[in-house]
Design a protein around this motif. Structure first.
Motif, PDB file in Angstrom:
ATOM      1  N   PHE A  73       0.964  -1.323   0.090  1.00  0.00           N
ATOM      2  CA  PHE A  73       0.124   0.104   0.034  1.00  0.00           C
ATOM      3  C   PHE A  73       0.808   1.026  -0.027  1.00  0.00           C
ATOM      4  N   PHE A  74       1.085   1.901   0.967  1.00  0.00           N
ATOM      5  CA  PHE A  74       1.841   3.336   0.917  1.00  0.00           C
ATOM      6  C   PHE A  74       2.328   3.483   2.441  1.00  0.00           C
ATOM      7  N   THR A  75       2.961   4.560   2.581  1.00  0.00           N
ATOM      8  CA  THR A  75       3.766   4.986   3.876  1.00  0.00           C
ATOM      9  C   THR A  75       3.409   6.532   4.022  1.00  0.00           C
ATOM     10  N   VAL A  76       3.455   6.950   5.091  1.00  0.00           N
ATOM     11  CA  VAL A  76       3.179   8.303   5.478  1.00  0.00           C
ATOM     12  C   VAL A  76       4.539   8.791   6.142  1.00  0.00           C
ATOM     13  N   GLY A  77       5.284   9.330   5.191  1.00  0.00           N
ATOM     14  CA  GLY A  77       6.682  10.024   6.061  1.00  0.00           C
ATOM     15  C   GLY A  77       6.722  11.520   5.970  1.00  0.00           C
ATOM     16  N   GLY A  78       8.071  11.795   6.037  1.00  0.00           N
ATOM     17  CA  GLY A  78       8.170  13.336   5.937  1.00  0.00           C
ATOM     18  C   GLY A  78       9.259  13.494   5.050  1.00  0.00           C
ATOM     19  N   LEU A  79       9.157  14.930   4.700  1.00  0.00           N
ATOM     20  CA  LEU A  79      10.011  15.250   3.630  1.00  0.00           C
ATOM     21  C   LEU A  79      10.350  16.852   3.730  1.00  0.00           C
ATOM     22  N   ARG A  80      11.679  17.071   3.623  1.00  0.00           N
ATOM     23  CA  ARG A  80      12.150  18.383   3.851  1.00  0.00           C
ATOM     24  C   ARG A  80      12.372  18.923   2.309  1.00  0.00           C
ATOM     25  N   VAL A  81      12.099  20.380   1.937  1.00  0.00           N
ATOM     26  CA  VAL A  81      12.012  20.607   0.509  1.00  0.00           C
ATOM     27  C   VAL A  81      12.616  21.991   0.561  1.00  0.00           C
ATOM     28  N   ARG A  82      13.546  22.299  -0.328  1.00  0.00           N
ATOM     29  CA  ARG A  82      14.145  23.398  -0.471  1.00  0.00           C
ATOM     30  C   ARG A  82      14.003  23.932  -2.110  1.00  0.00           C
ATOM     31  N   ILE A  83      13.568  24.856  -2.575  1.00  0.00           N
ATOM     32  CA  ILE A  83      13.524  25.243  -3.870  1.00  0.00           C
ATOM     33  C   ILE A  83      13.840  26.706  -3.903  1.00  0.00           C
ATOM     34  N   PRO A  84      15.226  26.824  -4.201  1.00  0.00           N
ATOM     35  CA  PRO A  84      15.709  28.316  -4.290  1.00  0.00           C
ATOM     36  C   PRO A  84      14.882  29.342  -5.278  1.00  0.00           C
TER      37      PRO A  84
END
Length: 481
Positions: A73-84
């Motif tokens: 199925f799926f996993t709920v995790g975390g994401l760190r995002v940087r878009i200059p």
């Protein structure tokens, strides 16, 4: 089908089907009754529960990530995002990771020269309107390989082994890049013969009727919309019927927008170069992050929320459904805060309708940038962000006079992962000078160019695909004989 429209093959059949299968009040009431009967016969009961109480799901004690005990199925995790260079350059968020590729497939057949679609009346736990018109097959790999131990998916054989039938569409497309990380589904349309058994909960509907029902609130689900958008409506030749005095100029321009020889403001070479330049110029940096250590997010009272009270929550639900492959399950879901706005600005350019697309970057896209609608946002989110972050053209869309609004319908997003996620979809006619509003990340494109890109993966995002389907639905407003 008339002899004079057969020369363009499938595209002509689609155009003919769109305008010959109009939805009148009686047909609409019949579809409504059918959906209501399916919901009455097999009701779905959805209860909100704590993330701590999700049966068969577990929270990793070190990261806080939530996954199914089967590993599927799926996993709920975390994401760190940087878009200059973006108005907000860095943030942290929960995100759904579902690396497997599912199947979204519509079975079609031709009856009396009109294409019909085998649609499913399908309930999803996140639907605001529980039962909606859905593709013939709508299944993740975990579903159709029966990780859940449930029943087989009906009609799956037409899409797992399509070589025995005529394939009209077969392309992998992305889903919401703001909530999914690298999520893709195989979008398929397969033409079958007349010997298909119609099972309970399924019905053949004329293509034009399905497209016309997009104007009905929460009637056609997201998975059906994305498949319909991939149909090859683009044609080499124009409509053989002469235009008449009094024809709606917008609809005339829309018809020509589906014809490749009618031209475009920008060549396809220039469009592809523009997309490639954006993908090369913008360098998003994303990295997995522990769900229990996301800056600005907290897990409390059985859910995960942002400290501002905006954006979305991760919640838990418990589901009972008598007619699904599995009749009882629990799962996490994303619950957005507020109704979104998704809109195309549209105008004729040299008599050919063009829509203003946005080269948009989202953290979960496979290839950095996809073409999005002119406006795609949840307006209330921007009360928390700087004024410079407010989407360009949002105010023009919201202030458009009624006579400029060519399409306006509230439609639900994917109800298997998102809880009561709804957007107001609009097509707004503008008389703005095309050159004056083409900012670096915006371009005017006719439908035939979008149709060409939709033959390939990861060019047109899920929200824009829904609006493309809605534009095809407007073709049915042509009542000329």
């Amino acid at each position: 089908m008339d002899d004079d429209v057969r020369g363009d093959g499938t595209a002509a059949l689609l155009a003919y089907s769109a305008r010959r299968s109009l939805t009148d009040a009686g047909e609409l009431d019949d579809v409504r009754r059918w959906l209501a009967e399916v919901e009455h016969q097999a009701p779905m009961r959805v209860r909100r529960v704590s993330l701590d109480d999700l049966e068969m799901w577990e929270t990793d004690p070190s990261t806080g990530d939530i996954s199914h005990r089967s590993g599927g199925f799926f996993t709920v995790g975390g994401l760190r995002v940087r878009i200059p260079g973006q108005p907000v350059e860095e943030w942290w968020q929960p995100i759904i990771r579902q690396p497997e590729v599912g199947i979204l497939g519509i079975l079609v057949r031709e009856e009396d020269g009109v294409l019909h679609c085998l649609m499913q009346a399908k309930a999803e736990p996140g639907n605001a309107r529980t039962v909606q018109l859905s593709p013939t097959v709508q299944a993740t790999r975990s579903n159709y390989t029966r990780v859940h131990g449930g029943r087989a998916v009906p009609y799956l054989e037409y899409f797992r082994d399509p070589s025995a039938h005529r394939v009209l569409v077969d392309v992998r497309q992305s889903e919401q890049g703001a909530w999914f990380h690298h999520k893709r589904n195989r979008n398929m349309v397969v033409q079958a013969d007349s010997g298909v058994e119609v099972r309970p909960g399924f019905r053949w509907l004329p293509l034009g009727q399905v497209l016309g029902l997009l104007a009905e609130k929460d009637m056609v689900n997201m998975d059906a919309r994305t498949v319909l958008s991939c149909l090859p409506f683009a044609r080499e030749h124009g409509d053989p019927r002469p235009e008449r005095r009094g024809d709606d100029p917008f609809l005339s321009a829309l018809r020509r927008s589906c014809v490749r020889t009618e031209g475009a403001l920008h060549s396809m070479v220039d469009v592809l170069s523009w997309i490639t330049d954006a993908r090369s110029r913008i360098e998003p940096r994303t990295a997995p992050a522990p769900l229990n250590a996301l800056r600005g997010w907290r897990r409390a009272e059985g859910r995960i929320s942002h400290e501002s009270g905006l954006f979305f929550d991760v919640i838990g639900v418990s589901v009972e459904a008598g007619e699904r492959e599995v009749t009882r399950w629990a799962q996490p879901m994303i619950e957005p805060h507020g109704q979104g706005v998704v809109a195309f600005l549209a105008r004729p350019v040299d008599g050919v309708l063009h829509v203003l697309v946005h080269a948009r970057v989202e953290a979960g896209y496979v290839d950095v940038v996809e073409l999005a609608p002119t406006v795609q946002c949840t307006p209330q989110t921007y009360t928390h962000l700087p004024a410079s972050a407010r989407p360009r053209f949002l105010d023009e869309v919201l202030a458009a006079p009624a006579e400029r609004v060519r399409f306006d319908s509230v439609l639900s997003e994917e109800g298997g992962r998102f809880y009561h996620a709804r957007n107001r979809y609009l097509i707004v006619e503008t008389d703005a000078d095309p050159a004056a509003v083409e900012w670096p990340d915006f371009r005017w494109m006719p439908l035939h160019q979008l149709a060409e890109l939709l033959r390939h993966s990861h060019y047109v995002n899920i929200q824009a695909r829904s609006l493309v389907a809605c534009l095809y639905g407007l073709l049915g407003a042509d009542t000329r004989e």
